[in-house]
Every structure is written in C-alpha cells, then in structure tokens.
Design an enzyme around this catalytic site. Sequence first.
Site, PDB file in Angstrom:
ATOM      1  N   ARG A  31       0.850  -1.191   0.000  1.00  0.00           N
ATOM      2  CA  ARG A  31       0.000   0.000   0.000  1.00  0.00           C
ATOM      3  C   ARG A  31       0.879   1.233   0.000  1.00  0.00           C
ATOM      4  O   ARG A  31       1.969   1.225   0.569  1.00  0.00           O
ATOM      5  CB  ARG A  31      -0.861   0.057   1.276  1.00  0.00           C
ATOM      6  CG  ARG A  31      -2.132  -0.756   1.234  1.00  0.00           C
ATOM      7  CD  ARG A  31      -3.165  -0.152   0.268  1.00  0.00           C
ATOM      8  NE  ARG A  31      -4.378  -0.938   0.255  1.00  0.00           N
ATOM      9  CZ  ARG A  31      -4.616  -1.977  -0.551  1.00  0.00           C
ATOM     10  NH1 ARG A  31      -3.707  -2.362  -1.424  1.00  0.00           N
ATOM     11  NH2 ARG A  31      -5.762  -2.631  -0.504  1.00  0.00           N
TER      12      ARG A  31
ATOM     13  N   HIS B 209      -0.990   0.276  -9.652  1.00  0.00           N
ATOM     14  CA  HIS B 209      -1.752  -0.589  -8.726  1.00  0.00           C
ATOM     15  C   HIS B 209      -2.437  -1.737  -9.494  1.00  0.00           C
ATOM     16  O   HIS B 209      -3.671  -1.862  -9.467  1.00  0.00           O
ATOM     17  CB  HIS B 209      -2.780   0.245  -7.937  1.00  0.00           C
ATOM     18  CG  HIS B 209      -3.195  -0.402  -6.651  1.00  0.00           C
ATOM     19  ND1 HIS B 209      -3.490   0.307  -5.510  1.00  0.00           N
ATOM     20  CD2 HIS B 209      -3.362  -1.710  -6.317  1.00  0.00           C
ATOM     21  CE1 HIS B 209      -3.837  -0.521  -4.543  1.00  0.00           C
ATOM     22  NE2 HIS B 209      -3.765  -1.777  -5.011  1.00  0.00           N
TER      23      HIS B 209
ATOM     24  N   GLU C 269      -2.160   7.914  -4.130  1.00  0.00           N
ATOM     25  CA  GLU C 269      -2.459   7.505  -5.507  1.00  0.00           C
ATOM     26  C   GLU C 269      -3.907   7.839  -5.876  1.00  0.00           C
ATOM     27  O   GLU C 269      -4.768   7.836  -4.983  1.00  0.00           O
ATOM     28  CB  GLU C 269      -2.173   6.001  -5.687  1.00  0.00           C
ATOM     29  CG  GLU C 269      -3.063   5.088  -4.884  1.00  0.00           C
ATOM     30  CD  GLU C 269      -2.645   3.620  -4.997  1.00  0.00           C
ATOM     31  OE1 GLU C 269      -1.462   3.281  -4.819  1.00  0.00           O
ATOM     32  OE2 GLU C 269      -3.559   2.808  -5.246  1.00  0.00           O
TER      33      GLU C 269
HETATM   34  C1  8YV Z   1      -7.167  -4.168  -5.616  1.00  0.00           C
HETATM   35  C2  8YV Z   1      -5.498  -4.616  -3.760  1.00  0.00           C
HETATM   36  O1  8YV Z   1      -7.160  -4.240  -6.987  1.00  0.00           O
HETATM   37  O2  8YV Z   1      -6.701  -6.484  -3.028  1.00  0.00           O
HETATM   38  C3  8YV Z   1      -6.063  -5.484  -2.716  1.00  0.00           C
HETATM   39  O3  8YV Z   1      -5.871  -5.193  -1.518  1.00  0.00           O
HETATM   40  O4  8YV Z   1      -4.717  -3.781  -3.495  1.00  0.00           O
HETATM   41  C4  8YV Z   1      -5.875  -4.789  -5.194  1.00  0.00           C
HETATM   42  O5  8YV Z   1      -5.917  -6.148  -5.487  1.00  0.00           O
HETATM   43  C5  8YV Z   1      -7.448  -2.747  -5.219  1.00  0.00           C
HETATM   44  O6  8YV Z   1      -7.370  -2.531  -3.856  1.00  0.00           O
HETATM   45  C6  8YV Z   1      -8.808  -2.316  -5.724  1.00  0.00           C
HETATM   46  O7  8YV Z   1      -9.841  -2.686  -4.873  1.00  0.00           O
END
Ligand code: 8YV
Length: 330
Positions: free
Chosen positions: A240, A287, A269
Amino acid sequence: MSKPRILIARAVFPEVLQRLAQHFEVQANPQDEIWTPQQLLAHLADKDGALTTGSERIDRSLLAACPRLRIVANMAVGYNNFDVDAMTGAGVQGTNTPDVLTETTADFGFALLMATARRVTESEHFLRAGRWSKWSYDMFAGAEVHGTRLGIIGMGRIGQGIARRGAHGFGMEVVYHNRSRLAPALEAECKARYVSKEELLRTADHVVLVLPYTAASHHTIGAAELAQMKPTATLVNIARGGIVDDAALAQALRERRIAAAGLDVFEGEPQVHPGLLEVPNVVLTPHIASATVGTRLAMANLAADNLIAFFGGRGPLTPINAPAARPVAS
Ligand code: 8YV
C-alpha cells in the site's frame, strides 16, 4: 418481500452485475465515476449493502448517515479504506477478498522485482527513444536475482507466495520479518528464515513489502530504513501507499543510496510523488498487482457472493469483523 438495495460503487464485470441484479435492487456506476465522499454518502444513504473497491472510504460519519447499511463488501484483500472499529460499532459487516488473488499478486511481485533488478522498463524507454546505436558490455547491467538474498516484510499469504517463488524457482535465500513468526512447518515450506527488520534491511539484496497498511505500518520504510539498505539493493512495494515514505525514497533513488525500486502503490495515488517520476531507476505501475482477468473476476464474484450469502441469512464467506446485527431501519 422487496429486494435489498445495494450500491456497486465502481464499474464491475457485466456478468457480476447481472448476478447481483437477480438478488438485489442494484444501483451501479457504469461510467465508473469517482465520487467525492459527499457523493458516495448521497448514493449510499438509502442502501442496505454496498460493493466497494479500495477507493471508497467507509468511515464513522458516512456510517452515521446511512442507517440502513448492513454490509460493505470490499473487492480487495486490503481494507484500509474501512474504519473497521466504526463499522463494528455501527453493526455493519465488512468483507474482503482473500485467497483468490494470492498467486496472481505474488506473480506480479516477482515480475516487479525482476523488472526492477534487471532494468527492464528503463532499457525499453531507451530503445523506444531511438537511443540504441550499439551494444556495450555494461549497457543496462543490473543486479543479479537468482541466488541472492530476498527479504520479505509482511509474511501473509502473498508474502509466502513470493518466498516460494524466490526459494524454489530462483534459488534465493529468503529472510522475512513479520509481526509474528510463521509456524516451523510453513517456514520450512517457504524456505524462509525469520530475522529482525534491521537485519533484513542491512543484508537483503532485494526487499519486497507485502504488509497491510495500518497506523503502525505507516512509513515502515523511511529515510532511516533506506539508509540501512545496501547501496546495491532494490526495493519493491506491492502493499500500500504510505508504507513507504515516497519523498524519502525519491531522494534515496536520486542519490543512488539504493540501486532501484519497483512500485505498484503510492502515497495519495493516483497521484505519484513528482520526485519518483524524475528518476530513471524506478519501475512504476498503476496498482495492478492483482490485475489478471481471471483474478479480478474471482475478486468481484467473491465480493458478490459475500453480499448474496449475507442477505440470504447464511453469513458472509470472508468476514473481516463480527458486528452485532444492526437493527433493521424502515
Ligand atoms: C485491488 C489490492 O485491486 O486487493 C487489494 O488489496 O490492493 C488490489 O488487489 C485494489 O485494492 C482495488 O480494490
């Protein structure tokens, strides 16, 4: 009896929308508009449930203004966009999408590590710019990956997937740091050795971050930690934004205090720290670690399954909290 009303906060696969429409009165967002918190609140105020992504913040003030809301199903394994305590206090169920994205995300972590160490995007930009006029012995010479030491911070399911790839596929010596140690059998399977964060940073050739974002993990990697790393080391963040101090990282990359970084996530972001856009020794992706068609479909279906099971009285499949039931608002 009328169907529960749900909000699907972002565009999703049409087949998932169709499934949900069989069970619920659905308000979707087919244009994939990005709503302000006030717009989200306005759309959610009369809903019983919601399907969200990491972009929608579910906090105390929003919950107070949505008295009917009983469940929010996040289409992500991470749920730092949820104030879980506030949700539990308000009697709102939260769910996430673990497991279905583990291997895909670990694949991408390794892809980013390889691209970073072997300077894949930097050399491609050079070629596309028409600057390749001759081969030379040290052109884009990068860092070795096989047989080196891989340090993983955050050893959940995705971290373990990266450890297995490194140890079994690339003959790497894997060290890890985590809030808690893995069971000995799991450590053996991942061929991973537990070390302190300081030892990991000081000795790893490649550091991969796969830990959840919390107040405690904010800036896990800042100027002090970057200074501990080898000048030849690479850093990969697929966890993150906020886990790395992006300003400090941009400066370390500019001054070559570490060799390179690969980043899929950023503080604030989709904005990216301007200093990161200026340095050549960083691979930047928007991402996309879980972005294969199959995995994104599985994530959307799992989020949908959670809503269907919850309103069907069977309980959610992948809950992240255990709230007392919210009194049903009329
Ligand atoms: C998502 C992610 O695409 O699952 C997670 O925690 O970071 C990604 O796989 C993103 O968060 C969109 O919801």
